[in-house]
Design a protein around this motif. Structure first.
Motif, PDB file in Angstrom:
ATOM      1  N   UNK A 268      -0.545  -4.896  -5.042  1.00 39.51           N
ATOM      2  CA  UNK A 268       0.589  -4.633  -7.181  1.00 39.51           C
ATOM      3  C   UNK A 268      -0.384  -5.281  -7.905  1.00 39.51           C
ATOM      4  N   UNK A 269      -1.286  -5.701  -7.696  1.00 42.25           N
ATOM      5  CA  UNK A 269      -2.170  -7.200  -8.668  1.00 42.25           C
ATOM      6  C   UNK A 269      -2.969  -5.004  -8.686  1.00 42.25           C
ATOM      7  N   UNK A 360      -2.513   2.333  -1.517  1.00 49.00           N
ATOM      8  CA  UNK A 360      -1.142   1.332  -1.597  1.00 49.00           C
ATOM      9  C   UNK A 360      -0.198   2.183  -1.114  1.00 49.00           C
ATOM     10  N   UNK A 361       0.522   1.021  -0.346  1.00 48.85           N
ATOM     11  CA  UNK A 361       1.320   1.522   0.968  1.00 48.85           C
ATOM     12  C   UNK A 361       1.946   0.296   0.297  1.00 48.85           C
ATOM     13  N   UNK A 362       2.763  -0.185  -1.039  1.00 50.69           N
ATOM     14  CA  UNK A 362       3.881  -0.870  -1.335  1.00 50.69           C
ATOM     15  C   UNK A 362       3.877  -0.019  -2.584  1.00 50.69           C
ATOM     16  N   UNK A 363       5.373  -0.019  -3.327  1.00 44.24           N
ATOM     17  CA  UNK A 363       6.532   1.202  -3.784  1.00 44.24           C
ATOM     18  C   UNK A 363       5.863   1.329  -5.125  1.00 44.24           C
ATOM     19  N   UNK A 364       5.297  -0.321  -5.447  1.00 47.00           N
ATOM     20  CA  UNK A 364       4.565  -0.747  -7.075  1.00 47.00           C
ATOM     21  C   UNK A 364       4.073   0.860  -7.650  1.00 47.00           C
ATOM     22  N   UNK A 370       2.483   8.336  -8.368  1.00 46.31           N
ATOM     23  CA  UNK A 370       1.736   8.346  -7.126  1.00 46.31           C
ATOM     24  C   UNK A 370       0.626   8.218  -7.116  1.00 46.31           C
ATOM     25  N   UNK A 371      -0.267   8.526  -8.227  1.00 43.55           N
ATOM     26  CA  UNK A 371      -1.788   8.259  -8.604  1.00 43.55           C
ATOM     27  C   UNK A 371      -2.033   8.156  -9.617  1.00 43.55           C
ATOM     28  N   UNK A 372      -3.183   7.202  -9.691  1.00 42.09           N
ATOM     29  CA  UNK A 372      -3.173   6.035 -11.101  1.00 42.09           C
ATOM     30  C   UNK A 372      -5.008   6.122 -11.202  1.00 42.09           C
TER      31      UNK A 372
END
Ligand SMILES: [Zn+2]
Length: 377
Positions: A268-269, A360-364, A370-372
């Motif tokens: 998340x961070x 990333x398993x979280x939803x952020x 979906x990609x960054x």
């Protein structure tokens, strides 16, 4: 993607990501977990289903040399599988072959994989990259006023470490004045916790670990935290609520949940960092198109991919441009070749460029497509 797992490490992954084969590299991932594929015949049948699927896809391409090459690779893999697998240690297989180059490589993995097949100019490495992104090993220290237990936890493995501190029942010292008995016990606990902290410091140094979870009743656990060396204290990722005398499996499952939560917070961070960088236009991109561009320009330091994210796209046979557009190359206007999953290729490119890949398993990450990517300066 930080720590090595048996069967795969970063060096191996990097060499796979940079390998190319003509007319194609065949990749097969096979779940050989004895828990639900109890006999060899079951995973061999699964392999044949994957082989049929691959043959079908190869024929669709209408290139004879590709069909021949894929068939030859499947034969190589089948022969290797026939040699048997030690399933006490192996639960998943990754196999890669390019017969034209006399290249075959099998990776025996201690974890399950999803059945998957594919062919292309490079090995499919996504599942291996995911394995390297599992939570890293950590040390767990449990204390109360009289005990210390130390564990090293790595995925499903838990190892209890010997400690120097042994609890000795103290007989009541009759020479102690009435009222000072309590004080005596407090003093003993204080000394015990200081020694415990020194042992935890040692354990973190003996075999370096980058994460520490602490647990036990208050006030012992807080006293331990205060007594730890500052560098050890900085490695604490969470606290676990479990009795010091609890069974090992209970301790392990509670501790893993804490480490898992810490990993989600770290992800998340990272997503927040990418958001701020993108908003400020300094070294961050979000979304498929911008991320693929950053990869093409070799600017990516960390690639963030939502777990399970798959997206079709197109690659340009003329200029090599890779993008979400299925039909025409936006750069030169040539008709694109369709690609089932450009995310697989994005991951290959990132690994080949020695960028970090974070699933990333979280939803952020969802709201950013979906990609960054975090870019190098
Ligand atoms: Zn083009």
């Amino acid at each position: 993607m930080r720590t090595a797992r048996p069967g795969i490490d970063r060096t191996t992954l990097h060499s796979l990501a940079t390998r190319r084969g003509e007319p194609a590299v065949t990749s097969v991932y096979l779940d050989v977990d004895g828990a639900h594929r109890p006999v060899a015949a079951v995973y061999e049948q699964a392999f044949e289903r994957l082989a049929d699927e691959l043959r079908r896809r190869a024929r669709v391409q209408g290139r004879d040399e590709l069909v021949v090459s894929v068939e030859r690779d499947l034969d190589t893999m089948r022969a290797w599988l026939g040699g048997g697998i030690d399933r006490t240690t192996t639960r998943g297989l990754a196999m890669f072959s390019c017969g034209e180059q006399d290249w075959f490589e099998a990776r025996e993995l201690p974890v399950r994989v999803r059945d998957e097949v594919g062919f292309g100019p490079a090995p499919r490495i996504r599942q291996l990259a995911e394995l390297l992104d599992e939570p890293e090993p950590f040390v767990l220290a449990l204390v109360d006023a009289t005990h210390l237990r130390l564990f090293r936890i790595d995925g499903r493995d838990i190892e209890e470490r010997p400690t120097l501190i042994t609890h000795q029942e103290r007989s009541v010292d009759t020479s102690i004045e009435l009222g000072s008995f309590e004080h005596h016990q407090e003093e003993a606990a204080r000394i015990h916790l200081r020694r415990a902290a020194a042992e935890v410091d040692d354990e973190m140094h003996r075999r370096p670990a980058r994460q520490l979870v602490i647990g036990g009743p208050e006030p012992a656990v807080s006293a331990l935290e205060d007594d730890l060396h500052a560098t050890t204290r900085a490695l604490i990722v969470g606290r676990v609520e479990v009795r010091v005398a609890a069974p090992v499996e209970e301790i392990a499952s509670r501790a893993r949940a804490v480490a898992e939560k810490a990993e989600r917070q770290r992800e998340a961070a990272l997503v927040e960092e990418v958001r701020q960088r993108t908003a400020g236009d300094h070294g961050g991109v979000v979304g498929l198109e911008a991320t693929l561009e950053a990869l093409a320009a070799r600017r990516v330091e960390t690639l963030l991919v939502r777990d399970g994210f798959v997206a079709p796209g197109g690659s340009c046979p003329a200029c090599g441009h890779l993008g979400p557009d299925l039909r025409l190359c936006p750069v030169c206007g040539t008709r694109n070749e369709g690609i089932d999953d450009v995310i697989e290729i994005a991951i290959e490119q990132a690994v080949a460029q020695s960028a970090e890949v974070e699933f990333c398993r979280g939803t952020e990450l969802e709201r950013f497509g979906g990609i960054a990517a975090i870019e190098r300066y």
